[in-house]
Design a protein around this motif. Structure first.
Motif, PDB file in Angstrom:
ATOM      1  N   GLY A  19      57.247-106.410 109.524  1.00 43.08           N
ATOM      2  CA  GLY A  19      57.642-107.606 110.280  1.00 43.08           C
ATOM      3  C   GLY A  19      56.721-107.844 111.461  1.00 43.08           C
ATOM      4  N   VAL A  20      56.315-106.754 112.135  1.00 39.88           N
ATOM      5  CA  VAL A  20      55.397-106.875 113.275  1.00 39.88           C
ATOM      6  C   VAL A  20      54.033-107.390 112.785  1.00 39.88           C
ATOM      7  CG1 VAL A  20      54.209-105.612 115.114  1.00 39.88           C
ATOM      8  CG2 VAL A  20      56.582-105.049 114.566  1.00 39.88           C
ATOM      9  N   PHE A  21      53.574-106.858 111.652  1.00 41.23           N
ATOM     10  CA  PHE A  21      52.299-107.306 111.062  1.00 41.23           C
ATOM     11  C   PHE A  21      52.369-108.808 110.753  1.00 41.23           C
ATOM     12  CE2 PHE A  21      49.718-108.314 107.350  1.00 41.23           C
ATOM     13  CZ  PHE A  21      48.468-107.821 107.714  1.00 41.23           C
ATOM     14  N   TYR A  22      53.456-109.235 110.131  1.00 40.09           N
ATOM     15  CA  TYR A  22      53.614-110.641 109.776  1.00 40.09           C
ATOM     16  C   TYR A  22      53.590-111.525 111.038  1.00 40.09           C
ATOM     17  CZ  TYR A  22      55.652-114.984 108.215  1.00 40.09           C
ATOM     18  OH  TYR A  22      55.867-116.311 107.993  1.00 40.09           O
ATOM     19  N   ALA A  23      54.336-111.105 112.082  1.00 38.66           N
ATOM     20  CA  ALA A  23      54.403-111.915 113.311  1.00 38.66           C
ATOM     21  C   ALA A  23      53.023-112.016 113.962  1.00 38.66           C
ATOM     22  CB  ALA A  23      55.417-111.302 114.293  1.00 38.66           C
ATOM     23  N   TYR A  24      52.324-110.858 114.050  1.00 37.34           N
ATOM     24  CA  TYR A  24      51.073-110.831 114.810  1.00 37.34           C
ATOM     25  C   TYR A  24      49.892-111.405 114.022  1.00 37.34           C
ATOM     26  CZ  TYR A  24      47.587-109.227 118.124  1.00 37.34           C
ATOM     27  OH  TYR A  24      46.568-109.189 119.045  1.00 37.34           O
ATOM     28  N   VAL A  25      49.797-111.034 112.769  1.00 37.40           N
ATOM     29  CA  VAL A  25      48.585-111.369 112.004  1.00 37.40           C
ATOM     30  C   VAL A  25      48.725-112.715 111.287  1.00 37.40           C
ATOM     31  CG1 VAL A  25      47.067-110.576 110.118  1.00 37.40           C
ATOM     32  CG2 VAL A  25      48.025-108.926 111.728  1.00 37.40           C
ATOM     33  N   VAL A  26      49.956-113.081 110.870  1.00 34.47           N
ATOM     34  CA  VAL A  26      50.126-114.301 110.073  1.00 34.47           C
ATOM     35  C   VAL A  26      50.735-115.447 110.888  1.00 34.47           C
ATOM     36  CG1 VAL A  26      51.205-115.284 108.005  1.00 34.47           C
ATOM     37  CG2 VAL A  26      50.370-112.930 107.968  1.00 34.47           C
ATOM     38  N   LEU A  27      51.899-115.180 111.509  1.00 34.03           N
ATOM     39  CA  LEU A  27      52.622-116.268 112.179  1.00 34.03           C
ATOM     40  C   LEU A  27      51.904-116.757 113.434  1.00 34.03           C
ATOM     41  CD1 LEU A  27      55.200-117.923 111.852  1.00 34.03           C
ATOM     42  CD2 LEU A  27      56.412-116.210 113.202  1.00 34.03           C
ATOM     43  N   ARG A  28      51.424-115.812 114.244  1.00 35.70           N
ATOM     44  CA  ARG A  28      50.796-116.187 115.537  1.00 35.70           C
ATOM     45  C   ARG A  28      49.647-117.182 115.343  1.00 35.70           C
ATOM     46  NH1 ARG A  28      46.660-113.883 118.808  1.00 35.70           N
ATOM     47  NH2 ARG A  28      46.211-112.516 117.056  1.00 35.70           N
ATOM     48  N   PRO A  29      48.625-116.893 114.514  1.00 33.62           N
ATOM     49  CA  PRO A  29      47.564-117.897 114.358  1.00 33.62           C
ATOM     50  C   PRO A  29      48.049-119.170 113.656  1.00 33.62           C
ATOM     51  CG  PRO A  29      47.147-115.983 112.946  1.00 33.62           C
ATOM     52  CD  PRO A  29      48.316-115.635 113.808  1.00 33.62           C
ATOM     53  N   SER A  30      49.073-119.055 112.803  1.00 34.84           N
ATOM     54  CA  SER A  30      49.549-120.232 112.061  1.00 34.84           C
ATOM     55  C   SER A  30      50.259-121.235 112.962  1.00 34.84           C
ATOM     56  CB  SER A  30      50.514-119.821 110.939  1.00 34.84           C
ATOM     57  OG  SER A  30      49.911-118.881 110.107  1.00 34.84           O
TER      58      SER A  30
END
Ligand code: HEM
Length: 150
Positions: A19-30
């Motif tokens: 979940g942390v990976f998704y938030a930081y690597v995917v959601l943040r730049p999106s």
């Protein structure tokens, strides 16, 4: 029993750090195209939902981790990599607690009060702490999963 504890431990680690990976690597730049109230409100809603799960997952990690340690790995006299597992595990949990009781709490209060400037100020600090949690979590997983083979 040890098998059940291991599966709980592994699932909790995967769900939390995934979940942390998704938030930081995917959601943040999106969502970087959002700004002002929309951006901070989105992060507040995302963290509020995710963090409720994270507390449950941390409880599951600790109960299953110490359950395994004392039932099958010799307790505190266990192999060196399990001391490293505890060290990195606790560091990850402590940095999460700093985030949850510090800047996240401030963000949540500021969004509720519609104080967008205060809310915006918390975002860089939250980003740095989430980055640290991601790396500590990855190291914990490498140590716990690979330690017995090294
Ligand atoms: C802080 C208390 C913790 C304790 C006492 C603990 C204890 C343990 C033990 C006894 C094992 C089994 C090692 C083996 O089979 O050789 C293990 C494995 C593992 N731990 Fe932890 N752990 C803790 C925290 C964490 C945290 C915070 C994470 C990740 C965020 C984590 C991720 C893992 C992973 C991925 C494994 C490998 C599971 C497998 O091989 O199936 N642990 N841990």
């Amino acid at each position: 029993m040890i098998g059940v504890l291991k599966v709980i431990h592994l699932l909790a680690a995967v769900l939390w750090i995934g979940g942390v990976f998704y938030a930081y690597v995917v959601l943040r730049p999106s969502v970087s195209y959002l700004s002002g109230p929309d951006r901070v409100t989105l992060w507040d809603r995302v963290f509020t939902r995710f963090f409720r799960w994270v507390w449950v997952l941390i409880a599951a990690l600790l109960i299953s981790g110490y359950g395994m340690l004392f039932s099958a790995f010799g307790g505190f006299a266990s192999a060196g990599y399990l001391h490293a597992m505890q060290l990195f595990g606790w560091l990850t949990i402590i940095v999460f607690a700093v985030l949850a009781f510090g800047p996240y709490r401030k963000l949540h209060a500021a969004v509720a009060a519609e104080d967008w400037a205060d809310a915006g100020e918390t975002i860089p600090r939250i980003r740095r702490l989430v980055h640290v949690i991601l790396w500590l979590g990855v190291v914990s997983i490498v140590v716990g999963g690979g330690g017995s083979y090294l």
